[in-house]
Design a protein around this motif. Structure first.
Motif, PDB file in Angstrom:
ATOM      1  N   VAL A   1      30.603   4.052  17.346  1.00 19.47           N
ATOM      2  CA  VAL A   1      31.558   4.991  16.275  1.00 19.47           C
ATOM      3  C   VAL A   1      30.645   5.494  15.199  1.00 19.47           C
ATOM      4  O   VAL A   1      29.976   4.720  14.662  1.00 19.47           O
ATOM      5  CB  VAL A   1      32.871   4.707  15.720  1.00 19.47           C
ATOM      6  CG1 VAL A   1      33.192   5.647  14.501  1.00 19.47           C
ATOM      7  CG2 VAL A   1      33.946   4.395  16.914  1.00 19.47           C
ATOM      8  N   LEU A   2      30.221   6.740  14.935  1.00 18.75           N
ATOM      9  CA  LEU A   2      29.725   7.168  14.072  1.00 18.75           C
ATOM     10  C   LEU A   2      30.235   8.004  12.870  1.00 18.75           C
ATOM     11  O   LEU A   2      31.055   8.953  13.122  1.00 18.75           O
ATOM     12  CB  LEU A   2      28.498   8.394  14.679  1.00 18.75           C
ATOM     13  CG  LEU A   2      27.600   8.980  13.563  1.00 18.75           C
ATOM     14  CD1 LEU A   2      26.404   8.159  12.888  1.00 18.75           C
ATOM     15  CD2 LEU A   2      26.872  10.389  14.289  1.00 18.75           C
ATOM     16  N   ALA A   3      30.036   7.510  11.643  1.00 20.18           N
ATOM     17  CA  ALA A   3      30.672   8.235  10.443  1.00 20.18           C
ATOM     18  C   ALA A   3      29.513   8.610   9.475  1.00 20.18           C
ATOM     19  O   ALA A   3      28.976   9.617   9.881  1.00 20.18           O
ATOM     20  CB  ALA A   3      31.607   7.192   9.811  1.00 20.18           C
ATOM     21  N   GLY A   4      29.325   8.029   8.522  1.00 17.03           N
ATOM     22  CA  GLY A   4      28.122   8.166   7.774  1.00 17.03           C
ATOM     23  C   GLY A   4      26.773   8.082   8.262  1.00 17.03           C
ATOM     24  O   GLY A   4      25.832   8.569   7.870  1.00 17.03           O
ATOM     25  N   GLY A   5      26.860   6.893   9.015  1.00 13.31           N
ATOM     26  CA  GLY A   5      25.366   6.822   9.944  1.00 13.31           C
ATOM     27  C   GLY A   5      24.267   6.002   8.964  1.00 13.31           C
ATOM     28  O   GLY A   5      23.212   5.965   9.595  1.00 13.31           O
TER      29      GLY A   5
ATOM     30  N   LEU B   1      26.702   9.272   1.337  1.00  6.64           N
ATOM     31  CA  LEU B   1      27.124   9.500   3.007  1.00  6.64           C
ATOM     32  C   LEU B   1      27.902   8.383   3.377  1.00  6.64           C
ATOM     33  O   LEU B   1      28.803   8.553   4.120  1.00  6.64           O
ATOM     34  CB  LEU B   1      25.746   9.377   3.636  1.00  6.64           C
ATOM     35  CG  LEU B   1      24.942  10.643   3.662  1.00  6.64           C
ATOM     36  CD1 LEU B   1      23.452  10.486   4.468  1.00  6.64           C
ATOM     37  CD2 LEU B   1      25.696  11.591   4.718  1.00  6.64           C
ATOM     38  N   ALA B   2      27.720   7.099   2.807  1.00  2.00           N
ATOM     39  CA  ALA B   2      28.497   5.913   3.120  1.00  2.00           C
ATOM     40  C   ALA B   2      29.976   6.146   3.223  1.00  2.00           C
ATOM     41  O   ALA B   2      30.445   6.692   2.059  1.00  2.00           O
ATOM     42  CB  ALA B   2      28.003   4.753   2.565  1.00  2.00           C
ATOM     43  N   THR B   3      30.708   5.551   4.134  1.00  4.35           N
ATOM     44  CA  THR B   3      32.112   5.885   4.350  1.00  4.35           C
ATOM     45  C   THR B   3      32.731   4.458   3.870  1.00  4.35           C
ATOM     46  O   THR B   3      32.140   3.390   4.102  1.00  4.35           O
ATOM     47  CB  THR B   3      32.846   6.451   5.572  1.00  4.35           C
ATOM     48  OG1 THR B   3      32.187   5.401   6.586  1.00  4.35           O
ATOM     49  CG2 THR B   3      31.907   7.680   5.848  1.00  4.35           C
ATOM     50  N   THR B   4      34.028   4.538   3.830  1.00  9.04           N
ATOM     51  CA  THR B   4      34.946   3.124   3.575  1.00  9.04           C
ATOM     52  C   THR B   4      34.836   2.555   4.633  1.00  9.04           C
ATOM     53  O   THR B   4      34.771   1.159   4.730  1.00  9.04           O
ATOM     54  CB  THR B   4      36.229   3.507   2.863  1.00  9.04           C
ATOM     55  OG1 THR B   4      36.152   4.389   1.801  1.00  9.04           O
ATOM     56  CG2 THR B   4      37.120   2.461   2.637  1.00  9.04           C
TER      57      THR B   4
ATOM     58  N   ALA C   1      39.509   6.294   6.027  1.00 10.79           N
ATOM     59  CA  ALA C   1      38.209   5.728   6.380  1.00 10.79           C
ATOM     60  C   ALA C   1      37.020   6.347   6.014  1.00 10.79           C
ATOM     61  O   ALA C   1      36.054   5.918   6.029  1.00 10.79           O
ATOM     62  CB  ALA C   1      38.314   5.196   7.975  1.00 10.79           C
ATOM     63  N   ASN C   2      37.320   8.003   5.821  1.00 10.48           N
ATOM     64  CA  ASN C   2      35.915   8.794   5.765  1.00 10.48           C
ATOM     65  C   ASN C   2      35.699   8.936   4.341  1.00 10.48           C
ATOM     66  O   ASN C   2      34.972  10.009   4.041  1.00 10.48           O
ATOM     67  CB  ASN C   2      36.341   9.840   6.569  1.00 10.48           C
ATOM     68  CG  ASN C   2      35.918   9.785   8.111  1.00 10.48           C
ATOM     69  OD1 ASN C   2      35.337   8.880   8.365  1.00 10.48           O
ATOM     70  ND2 ASN C   2      36.141  10.735   8.836  1.00 10.48           N
ATOM     71  N   VAL C   3      36.520   8.394   3.506  1.00  7.19           N
ATOM     72  CA  VAL C   3      36.374   8.524   1.973  1.00  7.19           C
ATOM     73  C   VAL C   3      35.000   8.022   1.723  1.00  7.19           C
ATOM     74  O   VAL C   3      34.454   6.905   2.039  1.00  7.19           O
ATOM     75  CB  VAL C   3      37.135   7.978   0.903  1.00  7.19           C
ATOM     76  CG1 VAL C   3      36.908   8.078  -0.361  1.00  7.19           C
ATOM     77  CG2 VAL C   3      38.706   8.618   1.178  1.00  7.19           C
ATOM     78  N   ARG C   4      34.075   8.804   1.150  1.00  8.54           N
ATOM     79  CA  ARG C   4      32.641   8.612   0.711  1.00  8.54           C
ATOM     80  C   ARG C   4      32.637   7.472  -0.401  1.00  8.54           C
ATOM     81  O   ARG C   4      33.453   7.601  -1.262  1.00  8.54           O
ATOM     82  CB  ARG C   4      31.769   9.658   0.292  1.00  8.54           C
ATOM     83  CG  ARG C   4      32.065  10.862   1.591  1.00  8.54           C
ATOM     84  CD  ARG C   4      31.425  10.390   2.582  1.00  8.54           C
ATOM     85  NE  ARG C   4      31.446  11.522   3.786  1.00  8.54           N
ATOM     86  CZ  ARG C   4      30.715  11.609   4.938  1.00  8.54           C
ATOM     87  NH1 ARG C   4      29.447  10.619   5.300  1.00  8.54           N
ATOM     88  NH2 ARG C   4      31.019  12.285   5.800  1.00  8.54           N
ATOM     89  N   ASN C   5      31.717   6.803  -0.410  1.00  7.20           N
ATOM     90  CA  ASN C   5      31.605   5.518  -1.284  1.00  7.20           C
ATOM     91  C   ASN C   5      31.625   6.145  -2.678  1.00  7.20           C
ATOM     92  O   ASN C   5      32.167   5.590  -3.763  1.00  7.20           O
ATOM     93  CB  ASN C   5      30.259   4.791  -1.117  1.00  7.20           C
ATOM     94  CG  ASN C   5      30.737   3.556   0.024  1.00  7.20           C
ATOM     95  OD1 ASN C   5      29.656   2.880   0.253  1.00  7.20           O
ATOM     96  ND2 ASN C   5      31.909   3.670   0.729  1.00  7.20           N
TER      97      ASN C   5
END
Length: 326
Positions: free
Chosen positions: A27-31, A106-109, A71-75
């Protein structure tokens, strides 16, 4: 980089179906972690499932005070959110101590919870590593161990978990919400990450065909104070040598509630249960804080090269607790 297929998920249930049907998928989110591993060939997925555009990017407060974080909320967005800054300062500080501003954007929860160790041997394909290649051996044992574990390590792996956010979530008794083929299940964050044991290649209890869709924070404890303290080699863009997330509630001169977790000392964020038990009902004194540190660290075992960590985490815990009562 090894060639791979790419698919953009249209919703969370279809992403779960694709995961189930493709055992070699990632799975790819912020990567921010996975892309590094693709470049290094530490990760060689056959398929990348991009979930970054799924509508899992809100922070919502429910009627009972529970805060649900997509889950996609950015840090960076989570650290700046009023509900987090006001009710969970420990979490906001942990987030802001991680990585760099560009990476936090970029990073996600969900991705932060799943980031993998920064052990140098894990990222070096020329060396044996049980986490990357089970059964090949652990190069850190007898090697460079400055960043490695002093609690809960095994003969198969002495790596540490790199996340700051996960340490705060562990102390806060947060819950991971995972979507799988049979629907949602809730996993307490203190039970989400694993000790290495004899399967160091498994970092979490998440099943291969499950997707993190949210993290839930319990309601704020009235009257509690909390913070996060990180000790590192430089003031920014460095992983923790050790860290402490702590929350205290004092009533009638004694400690009524306490939650503590350590970072940088184990294969997972380390819930300091022994220290918590030592502090409950005690007066908030330096003697009590020192006794709590001793209770938690009686089982600590240093490797040649990271002996400094035991006195360092002891001093960091005492200083953090003193800060909360001053």
């Amino acid at each position: 980089m090894i060639p791979f297929r790419y698919e953009r998920a249209t919703d969370a249930p279809s992403a779960v179906v694709t995961l189930r049907e493709n055992p070699g998928a990632k799975v790819l989110a912020g990567g921010t972690n996975l892309v590094d591993h693709l470049k290094l060939c530490v990760a060689t997925p056959e398929l990348l499932i991009d979930i970054s555009r799924l509508p899992l990017d809100t922070v919502d407060t429910w009627g009972d005070g529970t805060v649900r974080i997509g889950a996609n909320v950015r840090n960076s967005d989570l650290a700046a959110h009023p509900a987090i800054r006001r009710g969970y300062p420990m979490l906001a500080r942990a987030l802001l101590s991680g990585a760099s501003p560009q990476l936090r954007n970029l990073a996600t929860t969900g991705g932060n919870l799943l980031q993998r160790t920064r052990c140098v041997y894990f990222q070096d394909l020329s060396t044996p590593c049980n986490k990357r290649n089970p059964g090949s051996g652990c190069s850190a044992i007898g090697g460079y161990t400055r960043y490695h574990a002093i609690l809960g390590a095994s003969e198969h792996c002495v790596a540490t978990h790199p996340s700051d956010m996960a340490v705060a979530l562990t102390a806060l008794d947060a819950t991971v919400v995972a979507l799988g083929p049979n629907g949602e299940r809730r996993i307490p964050v203190p039970e989400f990450h694993r000790l290495a044991g004899d399967e160091p290649d498994r970092d979490t209890v998440l099943e291969r065909d499950e997707l993190i869709v949210a993290v839930e924070l319990p309601p704020v404890v009235p009257g509690a104070v909390s913070t996060y303290r990180k000790v590192r080699d430089r003031a920014s863009y460095a992983f923790a040598l050790v860290s402490v997330a702590a929350e205290l509630r004092i009533g009638d001169g004694t400690i009524r509630d306490v939650r503590i977790a350590f970072g940088g000392v184990a294969h997972k964020p380390w819930r300091a249960v022994g220290a918590e038990h030592s502090l409950l009902g005690a007066e908030p004194t330096l003697r009590a804080f020192s006794a709590a540190a001793d209770a938690e660290l009686s089982a600590a075992r240093a490797l040649p090269g990271n002996e400094y960590k035991i006195p360092l985490i002891r001093r960091t815990l005492v200083a953090t607790l003193r800060e909360l009562v001053e």
